[in-house]
Enzyme design. Structure first.
Site, mmCIF file in Angstrom:
data_model
loop_
_atom_site.group_PDB
_atom_site.id
_atom_site.type_symbol
_atom_site.label_atom_id
_atom_site.label_comp_id
_atom_site.label_asym_id
_atom_site.label_seq_id
_atom_site.Cartn_x
_atom_site.Cartn_y
_atom_site.Cartn_z
ATOM 1 N N GLY A 55 27.024 -0.940 39.476
ATOM 2 C CA GLY A 55 27.836 -2.003 40.059
ATOM 3 C C GLY A 55 28.032 -3.137 39.078
ATOM 4 N N CYS A 56 28.115 -4.339 39.582
ATOM 5 C CA CYS A 56 28.345 -5.524 38.752
ATOM 6 C C CYS A 56 27.360 -5.590 37.590
ATOM 7 C CB CYS A 56 28.209 -6.771 39.624
ATOM 8 S SG CYS A 56 28.208 -8.313 38.691
ATOM 9 N N PHE A 57 27.884 -5.642 36.372
ATOM 10 C CA PHE A 57 26.969 -5.635 35.227
ATOM 11 C C PHE A 57 26.194 -6.937 35.087
ATOM 12 C CE2 PHE A 57 31.119 -5.752 32.448
ATOM 13 C CZ PHE A 57 31.435 -7.023 32.897
#
Length: 225
Positions: A55-57
């Site tokens: 997901g969101c890095f």
């Protein structure tokens, strides 16, 4: 024939002694060199790399930064076909890339298996082509292995999780060969440290910690953050 006793010693005996000394020194030097080579060949590499998508890095970066043995964490893109993609292009979901992190670590201080433990406990392994509030293939969860040892470790870690009745047959996280990794733009690097308030607003609004707690209980976060 009279004279000093040494003068009666045949010349070849003197040469034999010299040759023996040189031979002995050569063998000693050869053994030392072979020993150094063997040590070098068997020595652990100073650095190793692991690549994960979850997901969101920003959140993945936060999960690994500060762990013992971790030298650096870089946000980026991998798994797709487009070279040197931009954030805006990846966000369209058309590049095949996933937001990912590249973790460089010291294998004498931590292991790939320990990184896998932290990775799993910072994702929702049941969510396909999404993570928490972020949806699209660019937010899929994936382990990008480099070599047979990493592939085996990743598969074994997944199999161990699937021994749990509530995990069996439900994990959709990909385990695939590593492909070129493209670092994200500079403003994404270390985002949680540069913009802590903005990041916390995003994380809370996304429900990440709430969902991790539901899945992992006290193991959520892997003992880190």
């Amino acid at each position: 024939m009279s004279g000093h006793p040494e003068s009666n010693r045949p010349a070849y005996r003197f040469l034999d002694v010299q040759g023996g000394i040189l031979k002995s020194r050569f063998l000693t030097l050869l053994m030392v060199c072979l020993g150094v080579s063997a040590l070098s060949a068997g020595a652990m590499p100073e650095k190793a790399t692991a690549i994960f998508a979850g997901g969101c890095f920003w959140s993945e970066e936060s999960a690994f930064e500060g762990l013992p043995g971790v030298l650096s964490v870089t946000s980026g893109y991998t798994g797709g076909q487009v070279k040197n993609p931009s954030y805006e292009l990846v966000e369209t979901g058309t590049t095949g890339h996933a937001e990912s992190v590249q973790v460089v670590y010291d294998p004498t201080k931590t292991t790939y298996e320990k990184l896998l433990y932290v990775y799993w406990r910072n994702i929702d392994p049941f969510q396909a082509n999404a993570q928490f509030c972020d949806h699209g293939s660019q937010y899929r969860s994936a382990i990008f292995y480099d070599g047979e040892a990493q592939r085996r470790a990743a598969e074994e870690s997944k199999a161990k999780l699937e021994e749990r009745p509530d995990f069996k047959g439900k994990i959709v996280t990909q385990i695939v060969p590593a492909s070129p990794f493209y670092p994200a733009e500079e403003y994404h690097q270390g985002f949680t440290r540069k913009n802590p308030m903005q990041y916390q607003q995003y994380r809370i609004g996304c429900g990440r910690d709430r969902r991790l707690k539901q899945i992992w209980g006290d193991e959520a976060g892997g003992g880190h953050k």
